[in-house]
Design an enzyme around this catalytic site. Structure first.
Site, mmCIF file in Angstrom:
data_model
loop_
_atom_site.group_PDB
_atom_site.id
_atom_site.type_symbol
_atom_site.label_atom_id
_atom_site.label_comp_id
_atom_site.label_asym_id
_atom_site.label_seq_id
_atom_site.Cartn_x
_atom_site.Cartn_y
_atom_site.Cartn_z
ATOM 1 N N GLU A 427 -13.840 51.581 60.528
ATOM 2 C CA GLU A 427 -14.484 52.640 60.052
ATOM 3 C C GLU A 427 -15.373 52.768 59.168
ATOM 4 O O GLU A 427 -15.796 53.264 58.155
ATOM 5 C CB GLU A 427 -13.200 53.293 58.374
ATOM 6 N N GLU A 498 -5.405 55.650 63.795
ATOM 7 C CA GLU A 498 -4.484 55.590 62.798
ATOM 8 C C GLU A 498 -4.743 57.324 62.431
ATOM 9 O O GLU A 498 -5.346 58.512 62.851
ATOM 10 C CB GLU A 498 -5.682 55.534 61.006
HETATM 11 C C1 GAL Z 1 -7.714 54.455 57.062
HETATM 12 C C2 GAL Z 1 -7.872 53.208 56.786
HETATM 13 C C3 GAL Z 1 -6.602 52.462 56.577
HETATM 14 C C4 GAL Z 1 -5.875 52.881 55.014
HETATM 15 C C5 GAL Z 1 -5.662 53.958 56.087
HETATM 16 C C6 GAL Z 1 -5.162 54.870 54.668
HETATM 17 O O1 GAL Z 1 -8.989 55.206 56.407
HETATM 18 O O2 GAL Z 1 -8.596 52.556 57.675
HETATM 19 O O3 GAL Z 1 -7.373 51.040 56.052
HETATM 20 O O4 GAL Z 1 -7.014 53.014 54.304
HETATM 21 O O5 GAL Z 1 -7.154 55.326 55.458
HETATM 22 O O6 GAL Z 1 -4.078 55.894 54.954
#
Ligand code: GAL
Length: 842
Positions: A427, A498
């Protein structure tokens, strides 16, 4: 006793070594290789000073075994300072006879986060990564034969380090300590430094790096063969040699002490490595001298498989596979990262067999060899990536990140489960200059896998082969994920890395409405991903809850984002994943999203209740009266093979049979009752109210009549509760049954996935799940009582001796204490009732 085990190895090795020296009369030194684990007998101090690296330092140390955490952490609510230290580990060993004729290599597979190695007080190496292994040639710094050495490793776990992932905030705890295996490799002066196997479609290509300290001799040869892997669950017929081949190595091919030897061979009959049938082979490589003597040997496990991403998805061996994964952090309560082999392997098993996944992303760093080994063995695809979290540091920091890519690829490129390299900082913003470097390194070291780089940016600069995107667009009422074209114009592959996570944190002890919503949100995204033909699939956030920094989490230093809690107890959402898998892999899954207790819901309205199952059908009964049989076709999640099924009938035919409602009005009355159960009296949609008024006007029903029927069949506030039973069927047989009725008795069940423990390269450890269940085996989510724990015999407790259940669940750890025999964990609940888990320690 652990040191004694080491010395045995040293003695045995010494004899073999002396024997081999006889070969000198032929003009070469034949070294019998040895790998000596150094996980035991370390002295530890949480504060480093140069004098502690010296042999004659006589201060206080604690004796520890590796994997080791610099602090045993509480379950929650603790600041990260407790594991931020500049520590020192030290141990002594003797230079055995003949060692200095060859090379003595030290490997540390993982130490968080910056390690400086000292031999006899002299600093000999620095490794700036907490997640990759490093190897140091100790030979030139060792005492002469028979002399004692002190090996010391300064391990800096302070988050002020100028290396990834540090520099800004990080959403996970980074812990500290030497937490993966440490060993010595005793090798020859000329040796195989690295072997890279590329195997697909019945052929194998290899690149062998031979290194020589000093002049390389003439007449060398690299001899190789492919055989079924030892001990792996899936190997082709044992004893078969699939291929044998050899290449001569000219002394003149060595440059700077190295020679790269390439070979290729057909391997007719090779079985493919696949997610369903992960066949594994071993490439045995021998370095042979001019007189036929074997100077070195390497054994690398690998699989034959091809991978491809394109704009239509992901293909494994030419077969399209929709990736269904979760992200995994390698942490546990109390021990942080310090879990031995069996626990790492167990996590892989949980992901594959309990959560039914075919993929895992090792967010946000390379995870241990034991975990990836197990993924190879069970056919779980691995997306691995370099350490980092959103922040990109200065030039020195970037250099370290590029080095991290090199180490990651070199260490994991023979693992068939690894299907993509994550070469961006998770990210982070675009940085073409930096990411051109990380991509170039990965591509130069591995032409067989694509690169990806996880971003939340839409239309960001794509230097990688696959656009890997964190899609947090889903917030409940909208689509589960974005169409690819709204994220990127690329015609390359596309994968969601994610979703969910912070969009809906959910605790095991949250109210039922939230836990159900959490499960359904995961189902919704899975369903949306399954419908997208331009997307390879996705990894949700995340597998397990995890401890995190103050800037994240629920105020108690935990991100409750897992589909399991930190002890690997399932939340409701876990069953959504598990049920997507065939019962032959994940077993028969049956869960119902409600306890059916109306008092848990505002106004007694239970809302939508779902059956989660991978069965052929589920039959529902109320007070033993059959109501309805459901199949996957009844699920509103149309794109999933086994989407959660909405229960839309609590009545069956009963209002006709028992209450005299005429057959012709049956459906109308039933739908009014269902609407009442879904919305409650006060939130009935206007449409439903109008319909009700119409039925009233026609004399079909009236408010009092509906109230009575509702009380009898759905939510009887003030009346007696009913018993719901769900039987799931596969192949015409009942395979699971769930009964929901008010709790009459509760007991604590201790559940352990492994009770046979074994000391191998180090101690063994077992994770024990504690669950308060009712008379029907249902976890009681609002049981938060305390239990006390103690051990007897050959195991010892790790973590507190009293824990409270959270959401009716908790966990603990036991580890072997060095001896063999029986060991027990004794769990005493709040009533004084004891239960035991028995362990066999071999
Ligand atoms: C994302 C990140 C993860 C975690 C996640 C929580 O932005 O890559 O490490 O923090 O959010 O939803």
């Amino acid at each position: 006793m652990h040191c004694a085990a080491d010395s045995d190895l040293f003695r045995k090795f010494g004899r073999r070594f002396r024997r081999s020296l006889l070969c000198r009369k032929f003009g070469f030194t034949l070294v019998v290789m040895a790998k000596i684990f150094l996980n035991d007998g370390w002295q530890y101090s949480p504060s480093f000073s140069a004098e502690k690296t010296m042999m004659d330092y006589a201060g206080d140390f604690e004796t520890v075994r590796i994997p080791h955490a610099v602090a045993v952490t509480p379950f929650n609510s603790f600041p990260t300072e407790i594991y931020q230290k500049n520590s020192i580990y030290r141990r002594t060993f003797r230079t055995e006879s003949g060692w200095k004729e060859g090379r003595v290599l030290l490997t540390v597979e993982g130490a968080a986060h910056c390690s400086e190695v000292f031999v006899n007080g002299r600093s000999v190496a620095l490794h700036e990564c907490g997640y990759t292994a490093f190897t140091v040639d100790l030979t030139d710094f060792l005492a002469d034969e028979g002399g004692e050495n002190v090996l010391a490793i300064r391990v800096d776990s302070r988050e002020s380090l100028n290396q990834p992932p540090f520099g800004f905030v990080v959403d996970y705890m980074t812990y500290g300590g030497i937490y993966r295996d440490v060993y010595l490799d005793i090798r020859g002066k000329i040796r195989i430094d690295d072997v890279f196997v590329m195997a697909a479609d019945g052929s194998v290509s290899t690149e062998v790096t031979v290194v020589a300290s000093g002049a390389a001799p003439d007449g060398l040869c690299v001899r190789q063969k492919v055989v079924p892997a030892d001990g792996a669950p899936m190997t082709a017929s044992s004893g078969t040699v699939l291929a044998e081949f050899a290449v001569g190595v000219d002394a003149s091919s060595f440059s700077g002490g190295k020679s790269l030897v390439k070979s290729r061979s057909e391997c007719a009959g090779a079985e493919k490595w696949d997610v369903d049938s992960p066949f594994l082979y071993t490439l045995v490589t021998e370095l042979v001298g001019a007189f036929g003597e074997i100077l070195d040997e390497s054994r690398v496990r690998f699989g034959f498989r091809s991978i491809r991403f394109d704009e239509t998805g992901f293909y494994l061996n030419g077969r399209k596979i929709r990736l269904r994964g979760l992200n995994r952090h390698q942490s546990w309560p109390y021990i942080g990262y310090a879990a031995p082999k069996s626990m790492q392997r167990e996590d892989a098993d949980i992901l594959k067999y309990e959560l039914g996944l075919n993929e895992v992303r090792t967010s946000h760093y390379p995870q241990g060899r034991h975990f990836v080994d197990r993924c190879d063995e069970i056919g779980l695809l691995v997306f691995t990536e370099i350490p980092g979290w959103q922040h990109i540091g200065d030039e020195k920091w970037k250099d370290v990140a590029v080095e991290n890519v090199r180490d990651m690829v070199l260490q994991y490129r023979n693992h068939p489960s690894v299907f993509i390299w994550g070469v961006r900082i998770n990210e982070s913003q675009d940085d073409d200059e930096f990411y051109a470097r990380t991509n170039a390194v990965a591509h130069s070291l591995d032409s067989t896998r694509p690169t990806g780089g996880v971003r939340f940016l839409k239309h960001s600069s794509l230097l990688e082969d696959v656009y890997t995107f964190n899609d947090f667009s889903f917030h409940g009422p909208n689509d589960g994920c974005l169409p690819k074209k709204r994220v990127t114009d690329t015609r390359k592959g596309f994968m969601v890395t994610e979703y969910n996570g912070h969009m809906f944190p959910t605790k095991t002890f949250d109210c039922e409405r939230l836990r159900t919503e959490h499960a359904l949100r995961h189902a919704k995204v899975l369903d949306a991903l399954a419908a997208r033909d331009d997307c390879a699939g996705g990894s949700g956030w995340c597998a397990f809850d995890y401890n995190t920094h103050k800037d994240f989490g629920s105020g108690d230093y935990i991100c409750y984002h897992g589909v399991m809690d930190m002890f690997r107890n399932p939340k409701m959402a876990a069953f959504v994943y598990a049920s997507q898998q065939d019962a032959s892999v994940s077993g028969d899954i049956l869960d119902v999203t409600s306890s059916m207790d109306i008092g848990e819901h505002p106004g007694g309205a239970r809302g939508d209740v779902f059956i989660i199952t991978n069965a052929d059908s589920v039959r529902m009964y109320v007070n033993d009266i059959f109501i309805k049989e459901y199949t996957a076709a009844d699920s509103p999640f149309r794109n999933l093979p086994h989407g959660p099924i909405l229960i839309d009938d609590y009545i069956g035919h009963r209002i006709v049979d028992e209450d005299g409602v005429p057959e012709r009005n049956f459906a109308a009355v039933k739908s009014m009752l269902f609407a009442l159960q879904k919305y409650g009296v006060n939130r009935l949609p206007l449409k439903v109210i109008m319909k009700g008024l119409l039925l009233w006007a026609r004399g079909v029903t009236n408010p009092e009549h509906l109230r009575k029927l509702y009380g009898k069949y759905i939510g009887n506030w003030g009346g007696e509760s009913v018993v719901y039973r769900f039987d799931s069927y596969r192949g015409g047989k009942i395979v699971r049954s769930v009964t929901r009725e008010p709790m009459r008795s509760v007991s604590v069940k201790a559940f352990c996935r492994r009770t046979a423990l074994r000391e191998e390269e180090t101690y063994d450890m077992a994770q024990v799940c504690l669950r308060a269940v009712d008379q029907n085996g249902n976890v009681q989510p609002f049981c938060q009582e305390a239990v006390t724990l103690r051990t007897e015999g050959a195991v010892e407790l790790v973590g507190p001796s009293a824990v409270s259940l959270k959401g009716g669940m908790a966990g603990t750890y036991v580890r072997t204490a060095g001896g063999k025999g029986r060991g027990s964990l004794v769990v005493k609940d709040w009533t004084g009732t004891e239960s035991r888990v028995e362990f066999d320690v071999e």
